[in-house]
Design a protein around this motif. Structure first.
Motif, PDB file in Angstrom:
ATOM      1  N   CYS A  57       0.850  -1.198   0.000  1.00  0.00           N
ATOM      2  CA  CYS A  57       0.000   0.000   0.000  1.00  0.00           C
ATOM      3  C   CYS A  57       0.889   1.252   0.000  1.00  0.00           C
ATOM      4  O   CYS A  57       2.007   1.222   0.517  1.00  0.00           O
ATOM      5  CB  CYS A  57      -0.851   0.065   1.266  1.00  0.00           C
ATOM      6  SG  CYS A  57      -1.943  -1.329   1.485  1.00  0.00           S
ATOM      7  N   SER A  60       4.955   2.019  -0.021  1.00  0.00           N
ATOM      8  CA  SER A  60       5.524   0.677  -0.223  1.00  0.00           C
ATOM      9  C   SER A  60       5.092   0.119  -1.576  1.00  0.00           C
ATOM     10  O   SER A  60       5.855  -0.578  -2.252  1.00  0.00           O
ATOM     11  CB  SER A  60       5.090  -0.254   0.915  1.00  0.00           C
ATOM     12  OG  SER A  60       5.544   0.264   2.145  1.00  0.00           O
ATOM     13  N   THR A 109       0.096  -3.395   8.205  1.00  0.00           N
ATOM     14  CA  THR A 109      -0.948  -2.809   7.358  1.00  0.00           C
ATOM     15  C   THR A 109      -2.038  -3.852   7.069  1.00  0.00           C
ATOM     16  O   THR A 109      -1.762  -4.938   6.543  1.00  0.00           O
ATOM     17  CB  THR A 109      -0.314  -2.273   6.060  1.00  0.00           C
ATOM     18  OG1 THR A 109       0.633  -1.269   6.444  1.00  0.00           O
ATOM     19  CG2 THR A 109      -1.343  -1.671   5.128  1.00  0.00           C
TER      20      THR A 109
HETATM   21  O1  M6R Z   1       3.646   0.308   6.865  1.00  0.00           O
HETATM   22  P1  M6R Z   1       3.356   0.227   5.400  1.00  0.00           P
HETATM   23  O2  M6R Z   1       4.562   0.393   4.555  1.00  0.00           O
HETATM   24  O3  M6R Z   1       2.628  -1.050   5.035  1.00  0.00           O
HETATM   25  O4  M6R Z   1       2.391   1.424   5.095  1.00  0.00           O
HETATM   26  C1  M6R Z   1       1.819   1.603   3.837  1.00  0.00           C
HETATM   27  C2  M6R Z   1       1.247   2.993   3.686  1.00  0.00           C
HETATM   28  O5  M6R Z   1       0.238   3.214   4.634  1.00  0.00           O
HETATM   29  C3  M6R Z   1       2.320   4.069   3.821  1.00  0.00           C
HETATM   30  O6  M6R Z   1       3.377   3.868   2.951  1.00  0.00           O
HETATM   31  C4  M6R Z   1       1.719   5.460   3.552  1.00  0.00           C
HETATM   32  O7  M6R Z   1       1.337   5.563   2.210  1.00  0.00           O
HETATM   33  C5  M6R Z   1       2.728   6.541   3.951  1.00  0.00           C
HETATM   34  N1  M6R Z   1       2.163   7.423   4.928  1.00  0.00           N
HETATM   35  C6  M6R Z   1       3.207   7.358   2.801  1.00  0.00           C
HETATM   36  O8  M6R Z   1       4.147   8.294   3.173  1.00  0.00           O
END
Ligand code: M6R
Length: 370
Positions: A57, A60, A109
């Motif tokens: 998401c 990532s 996530t």
């Molecule tokens: O912990 P995660 O890498 O799974 O989180 C995914 C997204 O929620 C996260 O990358 C979000 O988009 C960030 N706040 C972006 O800066």
């Protein structure tokens, strides 16, 4: 804890050279990638891989999109990438021999975890090894995956993901190399070239960070704007997406990313002096095409901000603000390096806007509910 930094986001941006060093430490020799970095059974597992499916998401997900270009372009292995919230609620066709890769800073996530749990139910019918690239040891994703690669970015406090993204890309380049050589799709020379590039990366990141003052000045272009467009081609398209996400997230300016070749298919209609256009212009095979896209923007009065290689040769003038971000970047190091000035740009626009940089409104660091 913040030291000389005003915000965690700033601190974490500047921790990136070290985060890269820590993520490479013990995972590479001077010429090779250690496949065992993905677990002692990794080589056995990689031998069976016919394609890669990446699920993640937000930021990532963007690192996964960069990896798709690498996997298909460099080793010719099919690679699909999808956001977890879509993948988990459709009926994807699953093929035998798919390496199922989740990428996550937090490892918690909800959508990414649910997609993994769903795929694991098919394990009795198919060979679908699971791998997570994660920044948090002992997280739900690391517990549920066959193989784990920990990005050693250190704790990321700012809601905006910065150093986690950079280290995810490092991890994905190591995965590309390990899978590639295990399957005989990459020779020792190519491997050596990638490793040498990665070993230079901390220096390249530092070089990009050194442009902070210039970028701070450019941030003023966004002070009274409500929209921005980010353009890139090839791996710079996902980097443009990441740049747009970062700007939205921390400055609340609406930003969209487009592959530069799509301009004529719609977004060109948006261009006027009210919409700054950020373009990423490394010296690669697509540079000339990108330059002609930029001329189309210029002809319509748009303000361009261009991050380029010293060799790219876009010159500064009234419409073009050019930051000579780096020099001598390779296919793997280019997207990682060019993301750095976009992080700094968002940060400095947010400062001008006076937003809560580390804790943007409506957002949580870890999205554990859907
Ligand atoms: O912990 P995660 O890498 O799974 O989180 C995914 C997204 O929620 C996260 O990358 C979000 O988009 C960030 N706040 C972006 O800066």
């Amino acid at each position: 804890e913040l030291g000389e930094h005003r915000h965690y986001m700033h601190k974490e941006i500047f921790e990136q050279p070290q985060a890269v060093i820590d993520t490479l430490e013990g995972r590479v020799t001077k010429d090779t990638v250690l496949t065992s970095a993905f677990g002692h059974q990794a080589e056995e597992v990689f031998k069976t891989v016919k394609q890669v499916q990446i699920i993640a998401c937000g930021t990532s997900y963007h690192s996964g999109l960069v990896a798709k270009y690498w996997f298909e372009d460099i080793i010719g292995l099919p690679c699909q990438v999808e956001v977890a919230s879509e993948y988990r609620y459709r009926n994807p066709v699953v093929q035998d021999g798919t390496l199922f890769v989740t990428i996550s800073q937090s490892g918690e996530t909800a959508d990414t975890l649910a997609a993994l749990q769903q795929i694991k139910k098919l394990k009795s019918k198919f060979n679908i090894p699971t791998l997570t690239i994660c920044n948090v040891p002992e997280s739900s994703l690391t517990r549920e995956s066959d193989l784990t690669f920990l990005t050693h970015a250190g704790p990321e406090i700012g809601v905006a993901s910065t150093k986690a993204f950079t280290t995810q890309l490092v991890a994905l380049s190591l995965l590309l190399t390990s899978v590639g050589k295990t399957l005989g799709l990459m020779d020792a020379k190519q491997e050596q070239k990638i490793v040498h590039g990665l070993l230079k990366l901390p220096g390249l990141v530092k070089q990009a960070l050194a442009h902070e003052d210039e970028i701070q000045e450019i941030a003023n272009c966004f002070a009274d704007k409500h929209n921005a467009l980010f353009l890139g081609r090839g791996t710079m398209y996902p980097i443009a997406m990441e740049g747009a996400l970062k700007l939205k997230e921390v400055s609340y300016i609406h930003a969209e990313a487009y592959p530069a070749g799509e301009l004529k298919h719609g977004p060109l209609a948006l261009i006027d002096e009210q919409i700054p256009v950020v373009a990423i212009a490394p010296k690669d095979d697509l540079l000339e095409k990108l330059k002609s896209n930029l001329q189309e923007v210029k002809a319509r009065g748009g303000q361009m901000i261009v991050f380029e290689d010293e060799e790219s040769g876009v010159s500064s003038d009234k419409e073009f603000k050019v930051v000579k971000t780096t020099t001598n970047v390779g296919r793997i190091t280019a997207p990682i390096t060019f993301n750095i000035p976009l992080q700094l740009l968002s940060y400095h626009v947010a400062l001008i806007k006076g937003t809560d940089v580390d804790q943007p409104r409506n957002l949580a660091k870890s999205v554990t509910v859907e």
